[in-house]
Scaffold this active site. Structure first.
Site, PDB file in Angstrom:
ATOM      1  N   HIS A  61      -1.470   0.254  -9.998  1.00 52.95           N
ATOM      2  CA  HIS A  61      -2.132  -0.634  -9.085  1.00 52.95           C
ATOM      3  C   HIS A  61      -2.505  -1.907  -9.668  1.00 52.95           C
ATOM      4  O   HIS A  61      -3.680  -2.091  -9.681  1.00 52.95           O
ATOM      5  CB  HIS A  61      -3.126  -0.030  -8.182  1.00 52.95           C
ATOM      6  CG  HIS A  61      -3.542  -0.711  -6.976  1.00 52.95           C
ATOM      7  ND1 HIS A  61      -4.039  -0.126  -5.806  1.00 52.95           N
ATOM      8  CD2 HIS A  61      -3.836  -2.123  -6.779  1.00 52.95           C
ATOM      9  CE1 HIS A  61      -4.240  -1.008  -4.630  1.00 52.95           C
ATOM     10  NE2 HIS A  61      -3.961  -2.212  -5.350  1.00 52.95           N
ATOM     11  N   ARG A  78       0.997  -1.097   0.045  1.00 52.97           N
ATOM     12  CA  ARG A  78       0.085  -0.049   0.065  1.00 52.97           C
ATOM     13  C   ARG A  78       0.799   1.161  -0.069  1.00 52.97           C
ATOM     14  O   ARG A  78       1.878   1.384   0.645  1.00 52.97           O
ATOM     15  CB  ARG A  78      -0.861  -0.200   1.312  1.00 52.97           C
ATOM     16  CG  ARG A  78      -2.222  -1.012   1.184  1.00 52.97           C
ATOM     17  CD  ARG A  78      -2.988  -0.416   0.135  1.00 52.97           C
ATOM     18  NE  ARG A  78      -4.334  -1.360   0.319  1.00 52.97           N
ATOM     19  CZ  ARG A  78      -4.638  -2.298  -0.671  1.00 52.97           C
ATOM     20  NH1 ARG A  78      -3.766  -2.519  -1.456  1.00 52.97           N
ATOM     21  NH2 ARG A  78      -5.678  -2.995  -0.387  1.00 52.97           N
ATOM     22  N   GLU A 106      -4.161   7.493  -4.657  1.00 54.16           N
ATOM     23  CA  GLU A 106      -4.259   6.858  -5.885  1.00 54.16           C
ATOM     24  C   GLU A 106      -5.692   7.221  -6.421  1.00 54.16           C
ATOM     25  O   GLU A 106      -6.588   7.253  -5.482  1.00 54.16           O
ATOM     26  CB  GLU A 106      -4.188   5.254  -5.836  1.00 54.16           C
ATOM     27  CG  GLU A 106      -2.972   4.642  -5.505  1.00 54.16           C
ATOM     28  CD  GLU A 106      -2.924   3.072  -5.471  1.00 54.16           C
ATOM     29  OE1 GLU A 106      -2.062   2.538  -4.786  1.00 54.16           O
ATOM     30  OE2 GLU A 106      -4.070   2.611  -5.622  1.00 54.16           O
TER      31      GLU A 106
HETATM   32  C1  8YV Z   1      -7.043  -5.024  -6.044  1.00 58.80           C
HETATM   33  C2  8YV Z   1      -5.874  -4.856  -3.835  1.00 58.80           C
HETATM   34  O1  8YV Z   1      -6.481  -4.156  -7.102  1.00 58.80           O
HETATM   35  O2  8YV Z   1      -6.485  -6.956  -3.124  1.00 58.80           O
HETATM   36  C3  8YV Z   1      -6.185  -5.988  -2.834  1.00 58.80           C
HETATM   37  O3  8YV Z   1      -6.527  -5.175  -1.505  1.00 58.80           O
HETATM   38  O4  8YV Z   1      -5.598  -3.797  -3.551  1.00 58.80           O
HETATM   39  C4  8YV Z   1      -6.081  -5.402  -5.207  1.00 58.80           C
HETATM   40  O5  8YV Z   1      -5.797  -6.502  -5.476  1.00 58.80           O
HETATM   41  C5  8YV Z   1      -8.229  -4.018  -5.605  1.00 58.80           C
HETATM   42  O6  8YV Z   1      -8.897  -4.935  -4.517  1.00 58.80           O
HETATM   43  C6  8YV Z   1      -9.258  -3.723  -6.700  1.00 58.80           C
HETATM   44  O7  8YV Z   1     -10.414  -4.054  -6.541  1.00 58.80           O
END
Ligand code: 8YV
Length: 310
Positions: A276, A229, A258
């Protein structure tokens, strides 16, 4: 299942998710808090992404919320304490994305260390005849420190061993199931390693964990990779360290704020930037889309969750 429970979708839904959800639910797409107020009391479930979570001001206006299904593994943007207090269940798509996210850490490390993006630009700019492309850096025998050693951290470690890299990790506790060395002191890990890979959960415990001191300890030959993150890194310290070449480079899939990332990143040559994308493959996004909907169906059918967090 009771007839078409009302759901709030915080992130845009894929076609496939919409099609499945609309068979069993009444789906409302979040547009604004003001609009939400007109139907807030009807909402019993939320579908959201790991990056978006559920803003407190949204959770607070939903008195009948029972369940949150996250299309991802991160719950750092959901107040889990408040959810527990209100008896709101939370599920994620755990185990669907581990391999792809681990792969992205490797892709970023190799792209950065071997100069793949800059060399691509070199070829396209027609410089091959008139100049020499810069040398990259070997992976073999380099030391990698992994910060956060859950499923994703461990999957990264497995991949690294294939490249003949030495691995140690920092975590809240030792993972005795892994042969890798546990280093309980983050600064000692940053001193020891050539590459620091961040795979730790977001949230207050890891906020700004990678600060100016850790970056200076990693040093001018050290690389930073972040697939965790943006909040884990003190971004102004990172931008300064990159700008002044106090670290060798950074491969970043995640950022603070972001998608409105700090524009200072855009002009730095010693970085590889991704929007991301770590879990963004056709296969994984299909598996996530299935599980995030399956969790909601399971909950509203018999109050169970397939992959519960709480
Ligand atoms: C995804 C993420 O891009 O799993 C997570 O927590 O940040 C990522 O895998 C995100 O959840 C998109 O919906």
């Amino acid at each position: 299942m009771s007839s078409s429970p009302d759901l709030l979708a915080i992130d845009p839904l894929s076609e496939n998710m919409t099609e499945r959800l609309e068979k069993s639910f009444t789906v409302h797409s979040f547009t604004s808090l003001h609009a939400l107020e007109t139907y807030a009391t009807k909402i019993r479930g939320i579908i959201t992404g790991g990056g978006s979570g559920v803003p407190a001001e949204v959770m607070n206006v939903l008195p009948n919320l029972e369940v949150i299904s996250v299309n991802g593994v991160g719950t750092d943007r959901i107040d889990l304490e408040e959810a527990k207090r209100r008896n709101i269940r939370v599920a994620t798509t755990q185990n669907t994305l581990t391999d792809d996210v681990a792969d992205m850490a490797i892709v970023l490390m190799m792209t950065l260390m071997r100069g793949v993006v800059t060399n691509d630009q070199f070829v396209r700019a027609g410089k091959w005849h008139s100049a020499t492309a810069p040398l990259g850096y070997s992976l073999t025998e380099k030391r990698v420190g992994i910060v956060g050693f859950g499923h994703i951290g461990q999957a990264i470690a497995k991949r690294l061993s294939v490249f003949g890299m030495e691995v140690a990790y920092f975590n809240s506790h030792a993972r005795t199931e892994s042969p890798c060395r546990f280093e309980p002191d983050l600064k000692a890990l940053a001193t020891w390693c050539d590459v620091l890979i961040l795979a730790v959960s977001g949230g207050p415990r890891s906020a700004n964990m990678i600060n100016a001191d850790i970056l200076d300890t990693l040093g001018k030959d050290g690389f930073l990779i972040n697939i965790a993150r943006g909040t884990v890194v003190d971004e102004s310290a990172l931008l300064n360290a990159l700008h002044e070449k106090r670290i060798a480079g950074a491969g970043l899939d995640v950022f603070q704020n972001e998608p409105d990332i700090n524009p200072a990143f855009l002009t730095l040559k010693n970085t590889v930037l991704q929007p991301h994308q770590a879990s963004a493959t056709v296969e994984t996004r299909a598996a996530m889309a299935k599980l995030v909907v399956d969790n909601l169906i399971a909950y509203f059918t018999d109050k169970t969750l397939l992959t519960p967090v709480i």
